[in-house]
Design a protein around this motif. Structure first.
Motif, mmCIF file in Angstrom:
data_model
loop_
_atom_site.group_PDB
_atom_site.id
_atom_site.type_symbol
_atom_site.label_atom_id
_atom_site.label_comp_id
_atom_site.label_asym_id
_atom_site.label_seq_id
_atom_site.Cartn_x
_atom_site.Cartn_y
_atom_site.Cartn_z
ATOM 1 N N GLU A 221 0.842 -1.186 0.000
ATOM 2 C CA GLU A 221 0.000 0.000 0.000
ATOM 3 C C GLU A 221 0.882 1.242 0.000
ATOM 4 O O GLU A 221 1.891 1.303 0.704
ATOM 5 N N ASN A 223 0.531 5.321 0.755
ATOM 6 C CA ASN A 223 -0.393 6.256 1.384
ATOM 7 C C ASN A 223 0.421 7.425 1.936
ATOM 8 O O ASN A 223 1.286 7.229 2.788
ATOM 9 N N VAL A 234 -3.348 6.215 10.509
ATOM 10 C CA VAL A 234 -3.367 5.325 9.344
ATOM 11 C C VAL A 234 -2.755 3.978 9.690
ATOM 12 O O VAL A 234 -3.312 2.920 9.362
ATOM 13 N N SER A 237 -5.103 1.917 11.730
ATOM 14 C CA SER A 237 -6.243 1.387 10.972
ATOM 15 C C SER A 237 -5.876 0.187 10.118
ATOM 16 O O SER A 237 -6.755 -0.556 9.676
ATOM 17 N N ARG A 238 -4.582 -0.019 9.865
ATOM 18 C CA ARG A 238 -4.154 -1.136 9.024
ATOM 19 C C ARG A 238 -3.845 -2.400 9.822
ATOM 20 O O ARG A 238 -3.608 -3.459 9.248
ATOM 21 N N LYS A 239 -3.858 -2.303 11.125
ATOM 22 C CA LYS A 239 -3.440 -3.452 11.946
ATOM 23 C C LYS A 239 -4.403 -4.622 11.850
ATOM 24 O O LYS A 239 -3.981 -5.782 11.886
ATOM 25 N N GLU A 241 -6.166 -5.446 9.243
ATOM 26 C CA GLU A 241 -5.927 -6.099 7.953
ATOM 27 C C GLU A 241 -4.733 -7.046 8.045
ATOM 28 O O GLU A 241 -4.775 -8.169 7.531
ATOM 29 N N VAL A 294 3.647 -2.900 10.365
ATOM 30 C CA VAL A 294 2.895 -2.240 9.293
ATOM 31 C C VAL A 294 3.830 -1.410 8.424
ATOM 32 O O VAL A 294 3.828 -1.516 7.187
ATOM 33 N N THR A 298 4.931 -1.682 4.092
ATOM 34 C CA THR A 298 4.102 -0.778 3.302
ATOM 35 C C THR A 298 4.916 0.444 2.883
ATOM 36 O O THR A 298 6.080 0.597 3.271
ATOM 37 N N ILE A 300 3.802 3.696 3.559
ATOM 38 C CA ILE A 300 2.961 4.663 4.252
ATOM 39 C C ILE A 300 3.856 5.675 4.949
ATOM 40 O O ILE A 300 4.797 5.303 5.649
ATOM 41 N N ALA A 326 -3.812 4.367 -1.759
ATOM 42 C CA ALA A 326 -4.909 4.648 -0.841
ATOM 43 C C ALA A 326 -5.747 5.803 -1.372
ATOM 44 O O ALA A 326 -5.279 6.629 -2.152
#
Length: 348
Positions: A221, A223, A234, A237-239, A241, A294, A298, A300, A326
């Motif tokens: 991802e 972002n 952010v 919020s990805r944890k 997933e 994360v 990623t 991010i 994103a």
């Protein structure tokens, strides 16, 4: 590095997906992969996208083994390659027992042998030669009847590269031996040598090849955030997933994502997340996922953070970066993609 992305034909708005792909081509994106998991299948969507694009390469990311015979895979691949005038990449992957056995009712046993034999049969079919094959998983033609070796009534008119989506050491070695590219995931560049590249390189060496013969394609991802507060939100919020990947993907005994994270330094956390998830405590599993798990896998962060991370990926050996932009709207996702493509070009 080249740039790519992955889309699905299932769910959401297909017209918006097509708009995303055609606009991504205008941005200069090199490859669009079409996924299939337990929803839509890839070849029909790829055929549609072949008609709507002109330059971009299109790949199956991935066609799942055991959902089709090797000959059926070969027919789809050659058809897509020919109608796209050589813009098709065949991505294959073993999937997992939950999908293969639960949805398709086909044994998941011996995916390594199935993968090797499928690649061999597909390449035979591509040449137009008669297909006569004796393996542990496949025997063509089927013995004991009146069948004789057959050839497809078409052959590949263009080069047709094969990419394998693999994670386990034996599968990675096979990828190095027989594939043109590797579709990886759960990739931490700092731990990639021991977790991935040592096995890929062993396969390459066994086949008399080098790293330059294999396109390393990694996805994450992307972002962009502007400050630490937004970054924390952010990442948090990805944890869930990631907890799903570590605890819910695969089956109770087989989870290749969990094993990949374990090999890259998070064995204890990965085991605990899986235990919580399997027990039904999804929120508790997500709480165990750390920020660095994360961020390590990623793209991010601020623009500077993403730029630096792309350099780390490049230096680790990534040839093609697979971007998952994103954004809550088509416009937002395309803006994110445009910024990321520009940074990849800048990185080189």
């Amino acid at each position: 590095m080249r740039t790519s992305t992955t889309v699905e034909a299932s769910g959401g708005n297909w017209r918006e997906t097509v708009d995303f792909v055609t606009e991504a081509e205008k941005l200069g994106l090199d490859i669009c992969w079409v996924a299939e998991a337990w929803g839509s299948e890839a070849p029909s969507a790829l055929g549609y996208l072949a008609a709507r694009t002109e330059r971009m390469l299109l790949g199956s990311g991935i066609i799942q083994l055991a959902t089709r015979t090797p000959a059926a895979i070969a027919r789809a691949a050659i058809t897509l390659s020919n109608i796209s005038e050589g813009r098709f990449l065949l991505g294959l992957g073993p999937s997992g027992p939950q999908v293969i056995e639960g949805l398709h009712g086909v044994p998941f046993a011996r995916p390594l042998g199935r993968m090797r034999e499928t690649v061999e049969i597909v390449r035979m079919a591509m040449t137009g030669e008669k297909i006569a094959y004796e393996g542990r998983e496949f025997t063509l033609p089927l013995p004991g009847g009146d069948a004789r070796p057959m050839r497809l009534s078409m052959r590949a008119e263009h080069e047709l590269p094969i990419y394998l989506a693999t994670l386990s050491p034996k599968m990675l070695r096979l990828t190095g031996e027989v594939a043109d590219g590797w579709l990886g995931t759960s990739f931490v560049p700092e731990g990639a040598k021991e977790a991935y590249f040592d096995h890929l390189d062993a396969g390459l060496a066994a086949a008399g090849r080098t790293r330059g013969d294999l396109d390393v394609c990694q996805g994450a991802e992307v972002n962009f955030v502007e400050d630490e507060e937004t970054l924390a939100a952010v990442v948090g919020s990805r944890k869930k997933e990631l907890a799903f990947s570590l605890g819910g993907m695969g089956s109770a005994t087989t989870n290749f994502y969990n094993r990949a994270y374990s090999r890259q330094g998070w064995a204890e956390v990965a085991a605990a997340v899986r235990e919580r998830w399997q027990a039904g405590d999804r929120d508790g599993a997500a709480l165990l996922v750390t920020d660095d798990m994360v961020l390590a896998t990623t793209l991010i962060g601020t623009e500077g953070m993403v730029r630096e991370r792309l350099r780390v990926w490049r230096d680790a050996g990534v040839d093609t970066v697979r971007l998952y932009p994103a954004g809550d709207t088509l416009h937002a996702r395309l803006n994110t993609l445009a910024r990321a493509v520009a940074l990849v070009r800048e990185t080189g």
